[in-house]
Design a protein around this motif. Structure first.
Motif, mmCIF file in Angstrom:
data_model
loop_
_atom_site.group_PDB
_atom_site.id
_atom_site.type_symbol
_atom_site.label_atom_id
_atom_site.label_comp_id
_atom_site.label_asym_id
_atom_site.label_seq_id
_atom_site.Cartn_x
_atom_site.Cartn_y
_atom_site.Cartn_z
ATOM 1 N N SER A 34 36.946 49.021 44.861
ATOM 2 C CA SER A 34 37.378 47.860 44.322
ATOM 3 C C SER A 34 37.987 47.154 45.243
ATOM 4 C CB SER A 34 38.505 48.299 43.167
ATOM 5 O OG SER A 34 39.572 48.809 43.699
ATOM 6 N N ARG A 325 38.876 56.965 32.840
ATOM 7 C CA ARG A 325 39.095 56.569 31.264
ATOM 8 C C ARG A 325 40.132 57.157 30.758
ATOM 9 N NH1 ARG A 325 40.783 54.946 27.762
ATOM 10 N NH2 ARG A 325 40.174 53.968 26.028
ATOM 11 N N THR A 391 38.380 39.093 29.697
ATOM 12 C CA THR A 391 38.121 40.299 30.344
ATOM 13 C C THR A 391 38.362 40.597 31.947
ATOM 14 O OG1 THR A 391 36.561 40.959 28.513
ATOM 15 C CG2 THR A 391 36.374 42.296 30.176
ATOM 16 N N ARG A 392 37.521 39.526 32.234
ATOM 17 C CA ARG A 392 37.710 39.360 33.775
ATOM 18 C C ARG A 392 39.247 39.308 34.580
ATOM 19 N NH1 ARG A 392 34.891 34.979 37.397
ATOM 20 N NH2 ARG A 392 36.076 35.060 39.091
ATOM 21 N N SER A 395 41.253 42.425 33.591
ATOM 22 C CA SER A 395 40.975 43.724 34.245
ATOM 23 C C SER A 395 41.445 43.544 35.777
ATOM 24 C CB SER A 395 39.318 43.824 34.445
ATOM 25 O OG SER A 395 39.026 44.109 33.107
ATOM 26 N N TYR A 399 43.719 46.256 37.456
ATOM 27 C CA TYR A 399 43.510 46.794 38.532
ATOM 28 C C TYR A 399 44.676 46.928 39.645
ATOM 29 C CZ TYR A 399 38.452 48.458 38.468
ATOM 30 O OH TYR A 399 37.297 49.259 38.271
ATOM 31 N N ALA A 407 41.755 49.118 32.243
ATOM 32 C CA ALA A 407 40.804 48.229 32.710
ATOM 33 C C ALA A 407 39.508 48.437 31.980
ATOM 34 C CB ALA A 407 40.639 48.007 34.241
ATOM 35 N N LYS A 410 39.126 47.703 28.357
ATOM 36 C CA LYS A 410 39.007 46.333 28.095
ATOM 37 C C LYS A 410 37.324 45.970 28.488
ATOM 38 C CE LYS A 410 42.437 42.986 29.181
ATOM 39 N NZ LYS A 410 42.312 42.626 27.842
ATOM 40 N N THR A 411 36.591 46.659 29.420
ATOM 41 C CA THR A 411 35.486 46.406 29.746
ATOM 42 C C THR A 411 34.541 46.919 28.594
ATOM 43 O OG1 THR A 411 36.014 46.799 32.101
ATOM 44 C CG2 THR A 411 33.731 46.750 31.515
ATOM 45 N N SER A 456 29.295 42.934 32.893
ATOM 46 C CA SER A 456 30.026 44.290 32.715
ATOM 47 C C SER A 456 29.536 45.368 33.693
ATOM 48 C CB SER A 456 29.345 45.123 31.358
ATOM 49 O OG SER A 456 29.607 44.065 30.375
ATOM 50 N N LEU A 459 31.731 44.764 36.932
ATOM 51 C CA LEU A 459 33.219 45.163 36.756
ATOM 52 C C LEU A 459 33.153 46.653 36.764
ATOM 53 C CD1 LEU A 459 35.711 43.635 36.409
ATOM 54 C CD2 LEU A 459 35.324 43.669 33.848
#
Ligand code: MSP
Length: 515
Positions: A34, A325, A391-392, A395, A399, A407, A410-411, A456, A459
């Motif tokens: 990331s 997750r 979302t962007r 997230s 992060y 995150a 959300k995605t 998506s 991300l």
């Protein structure tokens, strides 16, 4: 320019890789990837802790040389990194010269400055954890807890590092830097530990007891205590003493498990660095443990999860997705195959996999395999775009707060929203219509779905790099590189030739999945 330097713990060479090791590498990799997506230059180090009693013992039991055991472990752990698509830039082994040289250099410096002294010591020694124990480590009944294995009383001359002299400094440092250890509650545990006086650290082992170690530069009758040796890997790997060292150090993150925070990483390491005149790392991230049925995974209970089985059957990305997750960084999490399968089937195969395949199928069928343009913006489109913006930004914040599980949540909420959008627009119902207005809806819907998919996977890239690249390939683009650019809703896909749909997450087949 200083790189973003991130490390994992180095794993003991006397065991096989398991879920815990795999998790730590994935977590660190997600952070590393990331940061790269955010445009930083990253240096990611992992490796192997090869010296010490346990390696010597295991090798002896197997009738092989310690280095043979280590070579075997290095192959296993490097294969794990490869199979999991870990993007480490380096892999350090503590038997390498570049490491041994720095350990001896630091020891000599501390010795010359009078920070290491020789003394006779009598104490209770645990062969399992390779440490002298303190009286307060005893159970209430006066016995030693089982976790220490055999405990023997020994007297020997050894070398000691003046750890205690730095206790007040360390307490002050932790109070002044409340973000040194993540999560914060762990920093409190360290301060709690420091309420009692800390002893000086015995940093040597007589060679007759332990031959498999780095000889002390000032007395070859002794080898270096394995923790003192292992911790130094973080600086030996990036050229301590050389000019390039400043491009890396201080490390931005040491990622470790909660069990090795106190005392090694939160007490020994900062004090070793302070004493040697080296700046401290910027932060330590202590993650929780994977448990199985609420229990610690251990060879003795036979409940170790072999990550390679899961990766072999479901691919690296499914494994990476699951552990990221399910684990709220810092807390413990329970592993179960049922949970793994349910995430695999519902999130990956149904939500993401189906979205990708229906999008590609329809673009193939209704638009000759070319991504159409979006020419209308109705309510469904603007709602989806608004959700994307949320979302962007959401997230990105998650992060930054290391809340990777949230995150991902959300995605996937966004991915499900694209699937709902598809139902709403139902392009398959209008595809045969001769009305130009219907045609515009079909094209807009497919363009919007394709764009939603692209965003998506962009991300998801740090967590599922292979899937992200594969989906980009199917959408006729080369891949995702920079979040700043790649997370912006745009028309980049328009007129791209798409590939026929593929099954990204096939239904499981072997007995592993049924048990
Ligand atoms: N060799 C030392 C670390 C030296 S670092 C200078 C060591 N090795 S280990 O192989 O026992 O553990 C390596 C890492 O894996 C540690 O950070 C540890 O916390 C982590 N895990 C081992 N089992 C784990 C789980 N069950 N769950 C999550 N991580 C755990 O300690």
């Amino acid at each position: 320019m200083k790189k973003f330097y991130i490390t994992t713990a180095i794993d003991y060479a006397n065991g096989k890789p398991h879920l815990g090791h795999a998790y730590e590498k994935v977590l660190t990799d997600v952070i590393a990837r990331s940061r790269r997506m955010m445009g930083e230059e990253v240096h990611f180090l992992t490796g192997l802790d090869e010296h010490g009693q346990k390696v010597q013992q295991t090798a002896r039991n197997r009738g092989i040389e310690p280095i043979e055991l280590c070579d075997e472990a290095a192959r296993d752990f490097q294969a794990l990194c490869r199979d999991l698509e870990i993007s480490n830039d380096d892999f350090i082994r503590t038997t390498e010269d570049r490491h041994k040289r720095v350990v001896r250099q630091i020891l000599q410096k501390l010795y010359d400055e009078g920070q290491i002294y020789k003394a006779e010591y009598t104490g209770h020694y645990s062969t399992r954890v390779e440490q002298f124990l303190r009286e307060r480590d005893r159970n209430e009944d006066g016995e030693w807890p089982d976790e220490y294995g055999e405990v023997v009383e020994i007297t020997e001359s050894n070398y000691f590092f003046k750890l205690g002299a730095y206790q007040d400094w360390l307490i002050g440092f932790l109070n002044d830097n409340p973000d040194f250890i993540f999560p914060r509650f762990r920093q409190k545990q360290v301060l709690e530990f420091l309420k009692d006086p800390i002893n000086d650290l015995c940093i040597s082992r007589p060679v007759e007891r332990l031959a498999w170690g780095i000889p002390l530069p000032f007395d070859e009758e002794y080898v270096t205590y394995v923790w003192f040796d292992a911790l130094v890997n973080y600086i030996s790997a990036v050229g301590y003493g050389e000019e390039r060292f400043e491009d890396y150090w201080p490390a931005d993150f040491h990622v470790i498990g909660k069990d090795i925070l106190v005392p090694p990483h939160a007490v020994y390491w900062p004090i070793m660095l302070k004493a040697a005149g080296v700046p401290l790392p910027r932060a330590i991230l202590a993650h929780g443990w994977w448990l199985k049925s609420g229990q610690k995974m251990a060879k003795s209970t036979g409940n170790i999860v072999d990550p390679l089985d899961l990766i072999g059957e479901f691919g690296p990305d499914a494994f990476r997705y699951f552990v990221t997750r399910e684990m709220n960084v810092g807390q413990d999490s329970n592993f179960s195959l049922d949970l793994f399968l349910s995430r695999y089937n519902s999130d990956l195969a149904n939500d993401l996999g189906n979205l990708v395949s229906r999008t590609l199928n329809m673009i193939g069928r209704y638009c000759d395999g070319t991504v159409p343009g979006a020419s209308i913006e109705g309510e469904p489109e603007s709602e989806l775009r608004a959700l994307w913006e949320e979302t962007r930004t959401g997230s990105a914040e998650l992060y930054a707060e290391m809340q990777f599980h949230a995150a991902l949540d959300k995605t996937f909420a966004f991915i499900r929203a694209i699937n709902r959008y598809a139902e709403q627009r139902s392009p398959w119902k209008l595809a045969k219509s001769a009305d130009p207005e219907d045609r515009r809806i079909v094209e807009t819907a497919l363009a919007t779905m394709a764009e939603g998919v692209r965003l998506s996977v962009a991300l998801l890239k740090p967590v599922m790099p292979g899937t992200a690249d594969r989906v980009c390939g199917l959408l006729g683009m080369t891949g995702v590189r920079e979040w700043e650019k790649d997370l912006t809703w745009s028309a980049v896909l328009e007129e791209n030739r798409t590939a026929p749909s593929e099954i990204l997450f096939p239904r499981p087949k072997s007995e592993l999945s049924g048990s």
